[in-house]
Design a protein around this motif. Structure first.
Motif, PDB file in Angstrom:
ATOM      1  N   UNK A  85       0.818  -1.212   0.000  1.00  0.00           N
ATOM      2  CA  UNK A  85       0.000   0.000   0.000  1.00  0.00           C
ATOM      3  C   UNK A  85       0.857   1.270   0.000  1.00  0.00           C
ATOM      4  N   UNK A  86       1.958   1.252  -0.755  1.00  0.00           N
ATOM      5  CA  UNK A  86       2.800   2.439  -0.805  1.00  0.00           C
ATOM      6  C   UNK A  86       3.038   2.847  -2.252  1.00  0.00           C
ATOM      7  N   UNK A  87       3.319   4.127  -2.432  1.00  0.00           N
ATOM      8  CA  UNK A  87       3.464   4.665  -3.779  1.00  0.00           C
ATOM      9  C   UNK A  87       4.839   4.411  -4.389  1.00  0.00           C
ATOM     10  N   UNK A  88       5.793   3.919  -3.622  1.00  0.00           N
ATOM     11  CA  UNK A  88       7.115   3.638  -4.163  1.00  0.00           C
ATOM     12  C   UNK A  88       7.085   2.521  -5.188  1.00  0.00           C
ATOM     13  N   UNK A  89       8.144   2.414  -5.945  1.00  0.00           N
ATOM     14  CA  UNK A  89       8.265   1.356  -6.944  1.00  0.00           C
ATOM     15  C   UNK A  89       8.442  -0.002  -6.255  1.00  0.00           C
ATOM     16  N   UNK A  90       8.017  -1.095  -6.914  1.00  0.00           N
ATOM     17  CA  UNK A  90       8.298  -2.421  -6.358  1.00  0.00           C
ATOM     18  C   UNK A  90       9.798  -2.591  -6.114  1.00  0.00           C
ATOM     19  N   UNK A  91      10.143  -3.006  -4.913  1.00  0.00           N
ATOM     20  CA  UNK A  91      11.536  -3.038  -4.484  1.00  0.00           C
ATOM     21  C   UNK A  91      11.803  -2.006  -3.409  1.00  0.00           C
ATOM     22  N   UNK A  92      10.854  -1.083  -3.215  1.00  0.00           N
ATOM     23  CA  UNK A  92      10.971  -0.094  -2.144  1.00  0.00           C
ATOM     24  C   UNK A  92      10.156  -0.545  -0.934  1.00  0.00           C
ATOM     25  N   UNK A  93      10.559  -0.066   0.229  1.00  0.00           N
ATOM     26  CA  UNK A  93       9.874  -0.426   1.466  1.00  0.00           C
ATOM     27  C   UNK A  93       9.871   0.781   2.390  1.00  0.00           C
ATOM     28  N   UNK A  94       8.788   0.954   3.114  1.00  0.00           N
ATOM     29  CA  UNK A  94       8.692   2.049   4.082  1.00  0.00           C
ATOM     30  C   UNK A  94       9.283   1.575   5.401  1.00  0.00           C
ATOM     31  N   UNK A  95      10.383   2.185   5.794  1.00  0.00           N
ATOM     32  CA  UNK A  95      11.033   1.787   7.040  1.00  0.00           C
ATOM     33  C   UNK A  95      10.583   2.635   8.225  1.00  0.00           C
ATOM     34  N   UNK A  96       9.966   3.808   7.924  1.00  0.00           N
ATOM     35  CA  UNK A  96       9.559   4.715   8.997  1.00  0.00           C
ATOM     36  C   UNK A  96       8.286   5.451   8.608  1.00  0.00           C
ATOM     37  N   UNK A 130      13.039  -7.777   8.585  1.00  0.00           N
ATOM     38  CA  UNK A 130      12.026  -7.589   7.540  1.00  0.00           C
ATOM     39  C   UNK A 130      12.565  -6.784   6.367  1.00  0.00           C
ATOM     40  N   UNK A 131      13.316  -5.727   6.678  1.00  0.00           N
ATOM     41  CA  UNK A 131      13.890  -4.897   5.621  1.00  0.00           C
ATOM     42  C   UNK A 131      14.886  -5.714   4.800  1.00  0.00           C
ATOM     43  N   UNK A 132      15.668  -6.537   5.482  1.00  0.00           N
ATOM     44  CA  UNK A 132      16.653  -7.356   4.775  1.00  0.00           C
ATOM     45  C   UNK A 132      15.976  -8.395   3.881  1.00  0.00           C
ATOM     46  N   UNK A 133      14.843  -8.922   4.303  1.00  0.00           N
ATOM     47  CA  UNK A 133      14.105  -9.872   3.462  1.00  0.00           C
ATOM     48  C   UNK A 133      13.639  -9.202   2.169  1.00  0.00           C
ATOM     49  N   UNK A 134      13.111  -7.976   2.309  1.00  0.00           N
ATOM     50  CA  UNK A 134      12.662  -7.248   1.116  1.00  0.00           C
ATOM     51  C   UNK A 134      13.850  -6.950   0.205  1.00  0.00           C
ATOM     52  N   UNK A 135      14.982  -6.551   0.794  1.00  0.00           N
ATOM     53  CA  UNK A 135      16.172  -6.251  -0.006  1.00  0.00           C
ATOM     54  C   UNK A 135      16.658  -7.488  -0.753  1.00  0.00           C
ATOM     55  N   UNK A 136      16.638  -8.622  -0.078  1.00  0.00           N
ATOM     56  CA  UNK A 136      17.095  -9.845  -0.730  1.00  0.00           C
ATOM     57  C   UNK A 136      16.200 -10.199  -1.915  1.00  0.00           C
ATOM     58  N   UNK A 137      14.882 -10.082  -1.701  1.00  0.00           N
ATOM     59  CA  UNK A 137      13.947 -10.378  -2.788  1.00  0.00           C
ATOM     60  C   UNK A 137      14.152  -9.418  -3.950  1.00  0.00           C
ATOM     61  N   UNK A 138      14.319  -8.127  -3.645  1.00  0.00           N
ATOM     62  CA  UNK A 138      14.544  -7.127  -4.698  1.00  0.00           C
ATOM     63  C   UNK A 138      15.855  -7.397  -5.431  1.00  0.00           C
ATOM     64  N   UNK A 139      16.905  -7.715  -4.672  1.00  0.00           N
ATOM     65  CA  UNK A 139      18.197  -8.000  -5.292  1.00  0.00           C
ATOM     66  C   UNK A 139      18.119  -9.222  -6.196  1.00  0.00           C
ATOM     67  N   UNK A 140      17.403 -10.251  -5.747  1.00  0.00           N
ATOM     68  CA  UNK A 140      17.264 -11.467  -6.559  1.00  0.00           C
ATOM     69  C   UNK A 140      16.621 -11.171  -7.912  1.00  0.00           C
ATOM     70  N   UNK A 141      15.699 -10.198  -7.903  1.00  0.00           N
ATOM     71  CA  UNK A 141      14.975  -9.837  -9.130  1.00  0.00           C
ATOM     72  C   UNK A 141      15.651  -8.700  -9.889  1.00  0.00           C
ATOM     73  N   UNK A 142      16.738  -8.190  -9.288  1.00  0.00           N
ATOM     74  CA  UNK A 142      17.432  -7.026  -9.864  1.00  0.00           C
ATOM     75  C   UNK A 142      16.535  -5.786  -9.930  1.00  0.00           C
ATOM     76  N   UNK A 143      15.627  -5.670  -8.927  1.00  0.00           N
ATOM     77  CA  UNK A 143      14.829  -4.457  -8.762  1.00  0.00           C
ATOM     78  C   UNK A 143      15.624  -3.476  -7.894  1.00  0.00           C
ATOM     79  N   UNK A 144      15.609  -2.197  -8.208  1.00  0.00           N
ATOM     80  CA  UNK A 144      16.259  -1.223  -7.316  1.00  0.00           C
ATOM     81  C   UNK A 144      15.618  -1.268  -5.930  1.00  0.00           C
ATOM     82  N   UNK A 145      16.454  -1.353  -4.901  1.00  0.00           N
ATOM     83  CA  UNK A 145      15.948  -1.396  -3.527  1.00  0.00           C
ATOM     84  C   UNK A 145      16.055  -0.011  -2.896  1.00  0.00           C
ATOM     85  N   UNK A 146      15.030   0.360  -2.158  1.00  0.00           N
ATOM     86  CA  UNK A 146      15.038   1.635  -1.461  1.00  0.00           C
ATOM     87  C   UNK A 146      14.236   1.513  -0.174  1.00  0.00           C
ATOM     88  N   UNK A 147      14.853   1.875   0.943  1.00  0.00           N
ATOM     89  CA  UNK A 147      14.150   1.944   2.228  1.00  0.00           C
ATOM     90  C   UNK A 147      13.942   3.411   2.546  1.00  0.00           C
TER      91      UNK A 147
END
Length: 373
Positions: A161-172, A295-312
């Motif tokens: 439910x966030x406006x960021x691109x897939x591979x992004x995560x809201x940390x705060x 949790x943030x590291x899990x999202x980063x790993x998934x994004x990295x596996x797919x070569x999606x840019x990661x952003x927290x």
């Protein structure tokens, strides 16, 4: 593995369903059917009854190996949302006419459904998945607040439910307090004896002029969004009501901002012989995860596996994520590419819709691999 035609068609089908807050019945029925078709255990909770809506949260359970993991999006949309006509143009899905699209948050729902389809069709390993489609997120996160977490043993959750691109995560996300102010003056005839009255409008204006409204600092905001009062032009306004809010990543700063508002308004009211009543409501608590958090590291790993840019990132808006963290369920909000939400210019790129499903499917694989290590 994503069936691109299916996810786009499902999304377009869903945004046509009328589902403003507390009127999600048709959408709920649709999702009950979809989850049952996928073989999940499905039930509807009493959130609708609690909040005087026509549907409750829809919950689906897909048993698996390992911990219980929640994936969630909300069913309701803001208005105008009647007779939405979605169109595809230049790779973007948008509405045709004077309505929102409803990607907030039916894009998240579409991604979750597609993830489930792929898991079932390919007999993929997965943890126990608890799917929650909530009601009334757009009005004070009521559905998530009414969710009974005691029925589950959730290890953690992911909200789409966030406006960021897939591979992004809201940390705060911020703490949020609503404030209602009532300035009480004295009525009098505005043409014959205005000096015998005390204008609540005048007093409120004097108080507002002393407030720092907007962005207070890099962590804190204050806004006065609703003002109403008065009955006639020939009456000195006796009462004026204001509804506002303050948000801050720092709970102490939030409290200080609210205290300042009340102090200034009370002192100004007294100065002009008026009175002030006020009411405070905590809308939700904030949260703050470091980038080293599991949790943030899990999202980063998934994004990295797919070569999606990661952003927290830190965002100034709230979501069901705030509620679940308050309930003790470690939860993060994932970017799904929604753009210009809450407006008739809203759109989502087809690629982001597809990539959102890819990301959470990869997350399920990452979690399943962690369990078997």
């Amino acid at each position: 593995m994503i069936n691109e035609e299916r996810i786009i068609n499902k999304f377009i089908e869903m945004v046509k369903i009328y589902s403003p807050s507390l009127e999600e019945r048709e959408m709920a029925n649709y999702l009950i059917g979809e989850l049952k078709k996928l073989g999940l255990e499905v039930y509807e909770d009493n959130a609708g009854e609690i909040n005087k809506g026509n549907a409750g949260n829809i919950i689906g359970i897909l048993k698996g190996d390992g911990p219980e993991v929640m994936f969630s999006s909300h069913m309701d949309t803001v208005t105008p949302c009647k007779n939405i006509i979605p169109i595809i143009k230049d790779g973007k899905i948008m509405s045709k006419g004077d309505t929102i699209l409803g990607g907030d948050d039916k894009a998240g729902i579409a991604a979750i459904l597609e993830m489930l389809y792929i898991i079932k069709e390919n007999n993929l390993k997965h943890p126990t998945l608890v799917i929650v489609f909530s009601i009334a997120e757009e009005i004070r996160l009521l559905g998530a607040t009414s969710f009974d977490e005691s029925k589950f043993n959730l290890k953690y959750g992911f909200i789409l439910d966030s406006s960021g691109k897939p591979g992004s995560v809201v940390k705060q996300a911020p703490y949020h307090e609503q404030i209602k102010l009532k300035f009480i003056g004295k009525a009098a005839h505005a043409g014959i004896e205005p000096e015998k009255g005390i204008s609540a409008l005048y007093v409120a204006a004097k108080a507002i002029s002393k407030l720092n409204i907007g962005r207070i600092d890099e962590e804190t905001t204050l806004n006065l969004g609703i003002i109403n009062g008065g009955h006639a032009t020939n009456i000195v306004m006796e009462e004026l009501n204001i509804v506002g809010e303050s948000r801050s990543f720092d709970e102490k700063k939030l409290g200080e901002t609210i205290e300042t508002v009340i102090e200034i308004c009370q002192n100004t009211a007294e100065e002009y012989g008026a009175k002030l009543d006020y009411e405070l409501t905590r809308e939700y608590d904030g949260f703050n995860f470091s980038e080293d958090y599991e949790l943030i590291k899990l999202v980063k790993q998934a994004a990295d596996n797919l070569k999606f840019p990661f952003k927290a990132e830190s965002l100034g808006g709230g979501s069901d994520t705030n509620v679940y963290n308050k309930k003790g369920i470690d939860t993060v909000n994932l970017g799904i590419g929604m753009s210009k939400v809450h407006s008739t210019s809203e759109y989502i790129e087809k690629e982001d819709l597809i990539n959102s499903a890819e990301l959470i499917l990869e997350l399920v694989k990452v979690i399943s691999n962690d369990v078997t290590k």
